[in-house]
Design an enzyme around this catalytic site. Structure first.
Site, PDB file in Angstrom:
ATOM      1  CB  CYS G  35      22.648  66.868 -13.568  1.00 51.90           C
ATOM      2  SG  CYS G  35      23.653  67.932 -12.520  1.00 51.90           S
ATOM      3  CG  ASP G  42      23.823  62.959 -13.962  1.00 53.56           C
ATOM      4  OD1 ASP G  42      24.715  63.316 -14.759  1.00 53.56           O
ATOM      5  OD2 ASP G  42      23.610  63.538 -12.891  1.00 53.56           O
ATOM      6  CB  VAL G  57      10.232  43.906  -6.242  1.00 50.23           C
ATOM      7  CG1 VAL G  57       9.934  44.879  -7.373  1.00 50.23           C
ATOM      8  CG2 VAL G  57      10.020  44.593  -4.904  1.00 50.23           C
ATOM      9  CG  LEU G  59      12.485  41.050 -12.345  1.00 51.38           C
ATOM     10  CD1 LEU G  59      13.348  40.167 -13.225  1.00 51.38           C
ATOM     11  CD2 LEU G  59      13.379  42.047 -11.589  1.00 51.38           C
ATOM     12  CG  HIS G  76      25.376  61.117  -8.710  1.00 52.58           C
ATOM     13  ND1 HIS G  76      24.596  61.613  -9.714  1.00 52.58           N
ATOM     14  CD2 HIS G  76      26.663  61.099  -9.205  1.00 52.58           C
ATOM     15  CE1 HIS G  76      25.351  61.889 -10.763  1.00 52.58           C
ATOM     16  NE2 HIS G  76      26.593  61.576 -10.474  1.00 52.58           N
ATOM     17  CD  GLU G  77      25.788  62.213  -3.327  1.00 50.44           C
ATOM     18  OE1 GLU G  77      25.040  62.839  -4.120  1.00 50.44           O
ATOM     19  OE2 GLU G  77      27.032  62.333  -3.337  1.00 50.44           O
TER      20      GLU G  77
END
Lengths: 117, 117, 117, 117, 117, 117, 117, 117, 117, 117
Positions: G35, G42, G57, G59, G76-77
């Site tokens: 954060c 987070d 893609v 893995l 977060h966004e």
């Protein structure tokens, strides 16, 4: 090195109800450390159940102590036993159990349980 | 034949916390063997709960040991008892329980539980 | 009459691990019999938990034994006790518990539990 | 090679209700194949949802077809697409969807969904 | 008054398996009575667990006995204790437990447990 | 033969709310029939969702109709389609869907869904 | 800086089933970042759902890409939008959705969902 | 100050079934108090399990007693111990256990359990 | 007769947010009425979902209205349709749906759904 | 009065990803206000789902805004609509939905849903 979690990170406060034997269950779903073999992060939920003696452990300091594990290379068994010992030394509880529930690796998930008896 | 799982497949490492009695719970949801009657694969979850003595079993080797069962013809009771014995011989734990939870056959599901007491 | 389930329907096979006390849990969610009062079918899950002695019960024969109850008029208590006794006589287990969980009738559901002690 | 699953393993039987569009959902929780990279087994649940046309697929043959994947090296995407194509060729359904839900590898689980539209 | 539930509403039938100690668990999710303070209906699940002696209670009569509570003003503790006593007097079981799980009132839900020991 | 379920077993009663389009969902977890291949019983939950027209189907008669399937040899697809057709002919609903959720056979479980559109 | 995750960390492999539109759902329950306000870690589950175009893609590389976030300060966004963009640039899927489910902070939990339409 | 909860807020009523030892379990999911450090509200579920002696506690008064905590600054351990003591003083039960299950703070959730033995 | 629930039992209050279309979902798990055939009580959960127009229904009066059904002989379909109509007449919502989920009778459970479109 | 929550309590920060339409789901399980009729506290979970425009709402300020409701007398419908309006005015999202899930009162629980369309 000086950044590793130690018992001194755990702040203690006097237990106001020392005369009663009561149990405190703390659950920390956001534990993170490093696998010494692969260098990849390991995720776990740590549960600490204890009967306080003269002191209880302050939760904010417990959180910061736990956060210090996240860049530390340590095995499942060692991490759980270390938390057990640090907690025991810091507040000397009447009874204590530490449980580490680790996420699956190679399709195998592991739980480690240490308790004083 | 030489491909069958044996106790020697289980690598052991010294237990650093031998003086404490702590429990390790290992859960392996991806067990596979062959039903000796029908020749069809049987699926199970294997759970191993033990209190280590001088050694713990290394998880990667445990995984490879478990994988070796997948083309072996063996009954539910035998598979569970064999894992119990191999594990016991390999790391000689203070206590051990092995549980095999087998998927339903003909609408009947079976759990086998072996433990040292 | 000759079609009713008896202990002879339960085939037994030698227990290869007689020297260890291990538990077998069998769960049969598709039990069916007839209510002697209403003539309507009753549905139940039957659970058999036992510690084998010299023999274990073969699952295919157990399934066919259970199927024989489906056109038989019998009360909840009697069905559960009969399975308990037939199983006991057939393989003489060290310990056994039989549980019948019957579906709701008139808003009331019933569980019957019989065990050797 | 000759042991690999093909559309010919899927037996078909005439659909008696061809005039109605009805859906069949088949769920197979015991799918097993080999990861081409690691050589280790991969576990999955396969779901097949289809609207039959002139034929339905017989379940026993579907089971044996699925069992043939267990020693085959194949990726998640390929296994799901292959089942989709084999099923389509064998019974030519009005609509079909195949879903492969694969167990976690390295903490990442994958679902592959193929459908005709 | 004459409409209130009494032990005589509970029909008993001989226990065919008197020599074995087996348990019967009855669950009745549709219990209804009247709160003596507010006059409003109270809803509960009643659970009766008992080890029959010479008699078992017939379920249809148990249902009708339970239905008789629905217009009766009675507290949670009293309803549970009354069922306990009526059941005990009617079939005199070797052991009995009655549990009343009552729906929340003012955000508080209550469970009452009575048992013979 | 004369014992097989037919649309005439389904009693109908006038729908008092014909002018409103409302839906009725009926769930019958205790369906039983015989597998034509193995002769063994198959268990299913049958769900009937319909929008009544001039009639609704009386539930007691629906139950007795369902019970008649239990000694009848019939495939999953056929049983579900037969219930769909019998229900349709008996009360001619504005819309109807019948879902048969069958228990696992050989580790494969099947759902059949028929609906009018 | 050079340690931060970029689209180049995502290895791509050719999609063998380019002609079919199929969906891949990837779930990564062990996401970790820092954060930017509190400096504390987070935790999140990241879900990536996409319809591959010419490439899928790989893995293992996805896992290592995700691990690189764990010492990065990011909101977060931003984390969710960055994964969305990196994934899009790397394999250019026909459709893609990225969902970040973040653990509670101050009793408030947040989910961020980005998708191409 | 005069607004704080005290044992006098708990109204008691005579226990009509004093001769039987029965248990009452009360669950209050809507407990609220103030964290003395942050000034922010803390949410908890309070569970009280007791065996009444001469008195039971009236539920409406218990609810109002609980509501009085919502603007009071008090720690988790203290709140649970205070309820335990107030309840004990007010109705003097044969046995009592009070459990406070507090919502997560900083990702750590806490349960406090006090009981008389 | 005068004791039966009518639309007049539902008190309405002005909707302060008439200009916004918002939805209110009310769930009442404690509905009780009498089966007209058997005279025995029927239990249901009633759900009312509506978009208020000029008025909303006051919850206390809704509760008392619902309580009035408990000694009324009425079928499942009729009870659900009656609540639908009474609610509609009382507060004339922009949209409304009423769902009655009735407990199992003879192993068959029923849901009735009425909505305005 | 000056202590009541207003849109000014909600701090906004620029949305770095304004060009993408992405959704943010915020869940706040610890909402508390006062019932204007009884003076007793009401508990709810508030969910806010929005597509940010030029701004996103900062979570810490959202938390403090929510806390301000706890001593405010306000109805379920009003609280949900007020949060909806305050949020809308503060960050002017492209789309927004606010859901208030309130705990049961008198056995009736209520959900209020407001959204922009």
């Amino acid at each position: 090195m000086e950044n590793e979690p130690t018992k001194n990170d755990l702040e203690i406060v006097p237990n106001e109800y020392e005369e009663t034997d009561y149990e405190v269950n703390v659950s920390i779903p956001e534990f993170n450390c490093i696998c010494p073999r692969t260098g990849l992060p390991d995720f776990a939920t740590i549960k600490i159940n204890y009967i306080p003696n003269k002191y209880i452990v302050e939760l904010k300091s417990l959180k910061l102590y736990i956060v210090k594990f996240r860049n530390m290379g340590i095995f499942h068994e060692s991490a759980t036993n270390k938390i057990f010992k640090d907690f025991q030394k810091s507040c000397n509880p009447k009874q204590i159990e530490v449980i580490g529930e680790f996420g699956a690796r190679g399709g195998i998930s592991t739980i480690v349980k240490v308790n004083s008896k």
